[in-house]
Design a protein around this motif. Structure first.
Motif, PDB file in Angstrom:
ATOM      1  N   ILE A  68      -4.698   4.780   5.477  1.00 19.94           N
ATOM      2  CA  ILE A  68      -3.841   5.660   4.678  1.00 19.94           C
ATOM      3  C   ILE A  68      -3.674   6.969   5.444  1.00 19.94           C
ATOM      4  O   ILE A  68      -4.654   7.637   5.773  1.00 19.94           O
ATOM      5  CB  ILE A  68      -4.484   5.951   3.292  1.00 19.94           C
ATOM      6  CG1 ILE A  68      -4.659   4.671   2.488  1.00 19.94           C
ATOM      7  CG2 ILE A  68      -3.673   6.985   2.520  1.00 19.94           C
ATOM      8  CD1 ILE A  68      -3.391   4.075   1.949  1.00 19.94           C
ATOM      9  N   ASP A  69      -2.435   7.323   5.727  1.00 19.03           N
ATOM     10  CA  ASP A  69      -2.141   8.580   6.405  1.00 19.03           C
ATOM     11  C   ASP A  69      -1.957   9.659   5.344  1.00 19.03           C
ATOM     12  O   ASP A  69      -1.016   9.593   4.547  1.00 19.03           O
ATOM     13  CB  ASP A  69      -0.864   8.417   7.239  1.00 19.03           C
ATOM     14  CG  ASP A  69      -0.446   9.698   7.941  1.00 19.03           C
ATOM     15  OD1 ASP A  69      -1.233  10.675   7.940  1.00 19.03           O
ATOM     16  OD2 ASP A  69       0.675   9.725   8.487  1.00 19.03           O
TER      17      ASP A  69
ATOM     18  N   ILE B 168      -4.915  -0.169  -1.725  1.00 19.65           N
ATOM     19  CA  ILE B 168      -5.897   0.246  -0.712  1.00 19.65           C
ATOM     20  C   ILE B 168      -6.719   1.423  -1.233  1.00 19.65           C
ATOM     21  O   ILE B 168      -7.950   1.447  -1.114  1.00 19.65           O
ATOM     22  CB  ILE B 168      -5.189   0.632   0.610  1.00 19.65           C
ATOM     23  CG1 ILE B 168      -4.541  -0.597   1.236  1.00 19.65           C
ATOM     24  CG2 ILE B 168      -6.159   1.285   1.586  1.00 19.65           C
ATOM     25  CD1 ILE B 168      -3.564  -0.284   2.358  1.00 19.65           C
ATOM     26  N   MET B 169      -6.034   2.396  -1.843  1.00 15.03           N
ATOM     27  CA  MET B 169      -6.737   3.578  -2.368  1.00 15.03           C
ATOM     28  C   MET B 169      -7.660   3.201  -3.523  1.00 15.03           C
ATOM     29  O   MET B 169      -8.777   3.718  -3.623  1.00 15.03           O
ATOM     30  CB  MET B 169      -5.726   4.650  -2.798  1.00 15.03           C
ATOM     31  CG  MET B 169      -5.031   5.301  -1.622  1.00 15.03           C
ATOM     32  SD  MET B 169      -4.004   6.718  -2.063  1.00 15.03           S
ATOM     33  CE  MET B 169      -2.572   5.911  -2.740  1.00 15.03           C
ATOM     34  N   ASP B 170      -7.217   2.301  -4.401  1.00 15.26           N
ATOM     35  CA  ASP B 170      -8.063   1.849  -5.518  1.00 15.26           C
ATOM     36  C   ASP B 170      -9.326   1.182  -5.010  1.00 15.26           C
ATOM     37  O   ASP B 170     -10.424   1.429  -5.515  1.00 15.26           O
ATOM     38  CB  ASP B 170      -7.300   0.874  -6.421  1.00 15.26           C
ATOM     39  CG  ASP B 170      -6.259   1.565  -7.280  1.00 15.26           C
ATOM     40  OD1 ASP B 170      -6.314   2.806  -7.398  1.00 15.26           O
ATOM     41  OD2 ASP B 170      -5.393   0.862  -7.837  1.00 15.26           O
ATOM     42  N   GLU B 171      -9.172   0.329  -3.993  1.00 11.76           N
ATOM     43  CA  GLU B 171     -10.329  -0.375  -3.441  1.00 11.76           C
ATOM     44  C   GLU B 171     -11.299   0.604  -2.787  1.00 11.76           C
ATOM     45  O   GLU B 171     -12.515   0.504  -2.958  1.00 11.76           O
ATOM     46  CB  GLU B 171      -9.870  -1.421  -2.428  1.00 11.76           C
ATOM     47  CG  GLU B 171     -10.972  -2.380  -2.060  1.00 11.76           C
ATOM     48  CD  GLU B 171     -10.451  -3.577  -1.310  1.00 11.76           C
ATOM     49  OE1 GLU B 171     -10.788  -3.707  -0.129  1.00 11.76           O
ATOM     50  OE2 GLU B 171      -9.714  -4.388  -1.904  1.00 11.76           O
ATOM     51  N   LEU B 172     -10.753   1.573  -2.052  1.00 11.15           N
ATOM     52  CA  LEU B 172     -11.596   2.591  -1.416  1.00 11.15           C
ATOM     53  C   LEU B 172     -12.315   3.427  -2.471  1.00 11.15           C
ATOM     54  O   LEU B 172     -13.507   3.734  -2.334  1.00 11.15           O
ATOM     55  CB  LEU B 172     -10.727   3.484  -0.516  1.00 11.15           C
ATOM     56  CG  LEU B 172     -11.449   4.441   0.399  1.00 11.15           C
ATOM     57  CD1 LEU B 172     -12.338   3.678   1.378  1.00 11.15           C
ATOM     58  CD2 LEU B 172     -10.456   5.296   1.158  1.00 11.15           C
ATOM     59  N   PHE B 173     -11.611   3.777  -3.538  1.00  8.96           N
ATOM     60  CA  PHE B 173     -12.219   4.540  -4.630  1.00  8.96           C
ATOM     61  C   PHE B 173     -13.389   3.769  -5.245  1.00  8.96           C
ATOM     62  O   PHE B 173     -14.471   4.304  -5.448  1.00  8.96           O
ATOM     63  CB  PHE B 173     -11.170   4.858  -5.703  1.00  8.96           C
ATOM     64  CG  PHE B 173     -11.756   5.483  -6.932  1.00  8.96           C
ATOM     65  CD1 PHE B 173     -12.087   6.826  -6.956  1.00  8.96           C
ATOM     66  CD2 PHE B 173     -11.996   4.720  -8.069  1.00  8.96           C
ATOM     67  CE1 PHE B 173     -12.640   7.404  -8.087  1.00  8.96           C
ATOM     68  CE2 PHE B 173     -12.552   5.283  -9.200  1.00  8.96           C
ATOM     69  CZ  PHE B 173     -12.880   6.627  -9.211  1.00  8.96           C
TER      70      PHE B 173
END
Length: 167
Positions: free
Chosen positions: A103-104, A123-128
């Motif tokens: 993620i940029d 992607i952000m949900d998984e990282l969170f």
């Protein structure tokens, strides 16, 4: 009626020869570890990894087994298989996938189409979820209070000034 079995996914991987997704799992009632090999058919270096992952996850034969495997992980496995079919080494495929998944923070997500925006959000949900502290984590602390230093002069910003004041 048969009781519904639940399966606990332990590991999920890909085999290039023959092309297949391999799941290592346990049944909830037994302690024995088992392996399920799901052949990948009609998949080429031109196939859509997201679509293939969704079809596998929703396949009635495999659905119960893949409950604990994220769609994102299945997409990654298909991406590695696609890279292999296209002649890439495993390292090249992993690096390409890592770059696609990065993620940029400077990227303007307002300009993305719906599919790309959904991908970034996923992607952000998984990282969170990966970084989130849960109540049963050993280092979980409820109600953390932090004092922020006020040493430097605070910078003023246009949006935090009352509308009648001069900047």
């Amino acid at each position: 009626a048969r009781p519904v079995m639940t399966y606990i996914a332990k590991k999920c991987g890909v085999s290039f020869q023959p092309p297949s997704i391999i799941l290592i799992y346990k049944e909830d009632t037994k302690d024995k570890t088992r392996q399920r090999i799901m052949p990948v058919r009609n998949f080429s270096k031109f196939s859509d990894c997201s679509l293939a992952a969704e079809q596998l996850k929703n396949n009635p034969r495999h659905k119960a087994y893949l409950e604990g495997v994220s769609l994102r992980q299945l997409q990654k496995l298909y991406s590695l298989l696609k890279g292999h079919l296209g002649g890439e080494s495993l390292a090249e495929s992993l690096e390409r996938f890592r770059q696609e998944e990065a993620i940029d923070p400077e990227e303007d997500m307002n300009k993305l189409d719906d599919k790309e925006l959904a991908k970034r959000k996923s992607i952000m949900d998984e990282l969170f979820e990966k970084n989130r502290k849960k109540k049963d984590d050993p280092d979980f602390i409820y109600d953390i209070e932090v004092e922020f230093p006020q040493d430097e002069q605070l910078e003023s910003c246009g949006w935090d000034v009352e509308s009648g004041e001069e900047i």
